[in-house]
Design a protein around this motif. Structure first.
Motif, short mmCIF file in Angstrom:
data_model
loop_
_atom_site.label_atom_id
_atom_site.label_comp_id
_atom_site.label_asym_id
_atom_site.label_seq_id
_atom_site.Cartn_x
_atom_site.Cartn_y
_atom_site.Cartn_z
N TYR A 149 3.59 28.43 32.04
CA TYR A 149 4.50 27.29 32.08
C TYR A 149 4.47 26.59 33.43
N GLU A 150 4.50 27.39 34.53
CA GLU A 150 4.52 26.80 35.87
C GLU A 150 3.24 26.02 36.15
N ASP A 151 2.11 26.57 35.71
CA ASP A 151 0.83 25.87 35.91
C ASP A 151 0.84 24.55 35.15
N GLU A 152 1.32 24.60 33.91
CA GLU A 152 1.34 23.38 33.09
C GLU A 152 2.23 22.32 33.72
N LYS A 153 3.36 22.78 34.25
CA LYS A 153 4.28 21.81 34.89
C LYS A 153 3.64 21.19 36.13
N SER A 154 2.96 22.01 36.93
CA SER A 154 2.32 21.47 38.14
C SER A 154 1.26 20.44 37.76
N LEU A 155 0.48 20.75 36.72
CA LEU A 155 -0.55 19.80 36.28
C LEU A 155 0.10 18.50 35.81
N ALA A 156 1.16 18.66 35.05
CA ALA A 156 1.82 17.49 34.46
C ALA A 156 2.38 16.57 35.53
N GLU A 157 2.78 17.15 36.65
CA GLU A 157 3.30 16.31 37.74
C GLU A 157 2.22 15.40 38.29
N ILE A 158 0.99 15.89 38.26
CA ILE A 158 -0.13 15.07 38.76
C ILE A 158 -0.29 13.83 37.89
N PHE A 159 -0.14 14.00 36.57
CA PHE A 159 -0.42 12.89 35.65
C PHE A 159 0.81 12.04 35.34
N GLY A 160 1.96 12.65 35.32
CA GLY A 160 3.19 11.88 35.09
C GLY A 160 3.32 11.27 33.72
N GLN A 161 2.49 11.68 32.79
CA GLN A 161 2.56 11.18 31.40
C GLN A 161 1.78 12.17 30.53
N PRO A 162 1.80 12.01 29.21
CA PRO A 162 1.06 12.96 28.38
C PRO A 162 -0.43 12.94 28.72
N PHE A 163 -1.05 14.12 28.64
CA PHE A 163 -2.50 14.23 28.90
C PHE A 163 -3.03 15.46 28.17
N PHE A 164 -4.35 15.56 28.12
CA PHE A 164 -4.98 16.67 27.39
C PHE A 164 -5.69 17.63 28.32
N VAL A 165 -5.59 18.91 27.98
CA VAL A 165 -6.45 19.93 28.58
C VAL A 165 -7.26 20.52 27.42
N TYR A 166 -8.58 20.52 27.54
CA TYR A 166 -9.40 20.99 26.42
C TYR A 166 -10.50 21.94 26.89
N ASP A 167 -11.21 22.50 25.92
CA ASP A 167 -12.29 23.47 26.20
C ASP A 167 -11.79 24.71 26.92
N TYR A 168 -10.96 25.44 26.22
CA TYR A 168 -10.38 26.67 26.76
C TYR A 168 -11.34 27.86 26.57
N PRO A 169 -11.13 28.92 27.34
CA PRO A 169 -11.93 30.14 27.09
C PRO A 169 -11.66 30.63 25.67
N ALA A 170 -12.73 30.97 24.95
CA ALA A 170 -12.58 31.40 23.56
C ALA A 170 -11.74 32.68 23.47
N ALA A 171 -11.84 33.50 24.50
CA ALA A 171 -11.19 34.81 24.43
C ALA A 171 -9.66 34.73 24.33
N ILE A 172 -9.07 33.61 24.79
CA ILE A 172 -7.60 33.52 24.71
C ILE A 172 -7.15 32.70 23.51
N LYS A 173 -8.09 32.37 22.62
CA LYS A 173 -7.74 31.54 21.46
C LYS A 173 -7.79 32.34 20.16
N ALA A 174 -7.14 31.81 19.13
CA ALA A 174 -7.01 32.52 17.86
C ALA A 174 -8.35 32.63 17.12
N PHE A 175 -8.35 33.48 16.11
CA PHE A 175 -9.60 33.79 15.37
C PHE A 175 -10.20 32.56 14.68
N TYR A 176 -9.38 31.57 14.35
CA TYR A 176 -9.89 30.43 13.57
C TYR A 176 -10.53 29.34 14.43
N CYS A 177 -10.43 29.48 15.77
CA CYS A 177 -10.97 28.43 16.66
C CYS A 177 -12.49 28.41 16.60
N LYS A 178 -13.02 27.21 16.55
CA LYS A 178 -14.48 27.06 16.57
C LYS A 178 -14.95 27.05 18.02
#
Ligand code: ATP
Ligand code: MG
Length: 427
Positions: free
Chosen positions: A300-329
């Motif tokens: 949560y703290e990391d997400e908040k710090s990132l969000a302060e940089i952008f000051g509006q909605p934004f996307f973070v994509y291409d996460y490590p597969a190991a922390i994602k659910a079984f259905y992720c491609k």
């Protein structure tokens, strides 16, 4: 004499007209020879004055906070009255005389949550609930405009979607079932018939953590559709969210103002939303002193710090597969990276997760096995890859997180009428 709602009186076209209203006593003050009532109905509050010359003077004196009543009188313009108009009362009829109302001024958040069934009558909660309803309307409007079909998935399910740690189990006759954490897997079934589908349904998470953004029961806006990729997915979500912001600012301006919401935050949302990869996110966090290593999930703290940089909605994509659910491609040439994307907003952090779903049967089955899940539980899910598989994407937005952000609420609890958290399930 016209029976009207308070908002019609405040609109200003009924000056000097005789009107009748029905509602509840919101505030009451007695002056010399006059009783000031502030009466509320579902649409607003209006000052009503009763003089001691009125035949119902004694009734006015008797009225208590939250008594229900109907009254008749003449609409007068009055600068001192909140809203600029008041009703000079001629007749009062008491419908239900209230006992001493437990909510008075300056009560603790804690107490107001304990008496939620009464606090929902407050002007503040009334406004929030109405905007919530409007936002739901904008969401449906948006999906309909894109020819999506609204579907109704089940809440009782037999296997986890998002991992066992936040799963609520329950007795279902003599079986053990769960409350759903997401409707995604069912939406995936339906795309093979309807192509573009969405639902607005409850999801349940046994979240032990007490944060400003977690409920145990929340409303999940989920969309799923075939023949699309990550770019389509991000473009769709940014259009949806920016549209909701604009429609809310446009239609609910007066209510937002009354709630003290920063409307420019909504009108200044720019598309396309900034997009950064997970790896770039870590690079941005490094100088801010993060302890994260590549492969760790953002907190949560990391997400908040990132969000302060952008000051509006934004996307973070291409996460490590190991922390994602079984259905992720995963990318075929980079299997360690999942085609997964989160939308983040200031102060709240993540409000949506989406991604491409694994569409290859062998890879999917392999992931199910490697994650220690029971293949039998997902037989129908694997079947979808057996019969006419297609690349497809989808996402889920937490309605309450979205509202909490839009309305600058301090806690997600106030975005839903009857919040469910670890400790709150009454009323
Ligand atoms: P978090 O890591 O913040 O707990 P998550 O990644 O586990 O969330 P997802 O499974 O991605 O959540 O769910 C999709 C969306 O549903 C989230 O982006 C969020 O908006 C919403 N959501 C998830 N859990 C909750 C919750 N406990 N209360 C309210 N909304 C939630
Ligand atoms: Mg998520």
């Amino acid at each position: 004499m016209a029976l009207v709602h308070v908002c019609e009186v405040l609109d200003g076209n009924l000056e000097d007209k005789n009107v009748a209203i029905r509602g509840w006593v919101y505030r009451k003050r007695e002056g010399k020879g006059v009783v000031f009532l502030v009466v509320r109905d579902s649409t607003g509050v209006i000052q009503c004055t009763v003089k001691n010359s009125s035949p119902d003077w004694e009734k006015a004196r008797l009225l208590t906070i939250e008594s229900s009543l109907s009254l008749k009188g003449v609409v007068k313009r009055d600068k001192r009255a909140p809203g600029g108009f008041e009703i000079s009362v001629e007749r009062i009829s008491i419908i239900g005389l209230a006992e001493v109302f437990p909510i008075s001024k300056d009560q603790s958040e804690q107490f107001l949550r304990d008496v939620r069934h009464l606090w929902l009558r407050s002007r503040r909660m009334n406004l929030i609930m109405k905007i919530r309803s409007d936002i739901l309307e904008f969401i449906r409007e948006f999906f309909a405009g894109k020819n999506f079909v609204e579907v109704s998935p089940p809440m009782f399910i037999s296997a986890a979607v998002e991992g066992g740690s936040t799963l609520f189990g329950l007795k279902y006759f003599d079986q053990n079932l769960y409350l759903t954490q997401s409707s995604q897997l069912y939406l995936e079934i339906l795309i093979y018939s309807l192509e573009k589908v969405y639902c607005i349904a409850p999801s349940f998470r046994a979240e032990k953590s007490r944060t400003i953004r977690h409920l145990t029961e929340y409303w999940h806006i989920e969309g799923e559709w075939p023949f699309s990729d990550m770019n389509d997915l991000m473009a769709f979500q940014e259009e949806l969210v920016s549209q909701i912001c604009l429609r809310t600012a446009e239609k609910c301006g007066r209510q937002l103002e009354e709630l003290g919401v920063n409307i420019s935050k909504l009108t200044s949302v720019e598309t396309p939303f900034p997009r950064i990869t997970y790896t770039e996110a870590l690079q941005k966090l490094q100088p801010l002193g993060t302890k994260l290593n590549w492969g760790d999930d953002l907190g949560y703290e990391d997400e908040k710090s990132l969000a302060e940089i952008f000051g509006q909605p934004f996307f973070v994509y291409d996460y490590p597969a190991a922390i994602k659910a079984f259905y992720c491609k995963n990318y075929r040439d980079r299997p360690e990276i999942a085609m997964s994307v989160d939308m983040l907003v200031p102060r709240i952090g993540e409000i949506s997760t989406g991604g491409a779903r694994e569409d290859d049967k062998e890879i999917l089955v392999d992931r199910i096995r490697k994650m220690g899940l029971d293949e039998k539980d997902y037989d129908w899910y694997v079947d979808l890859r057996r019969y006419g598989t297609v690349p497809h994407v989808g996402f889920g937005i937490g309605l309450e997180r979205l509202i909490t952000w839009i309305l600058d609420l301090e806690n997600i609890i106030d975005s839903i009428p009857f919040p469910r958290t670890t400790r709150r399930f009454h009323p």
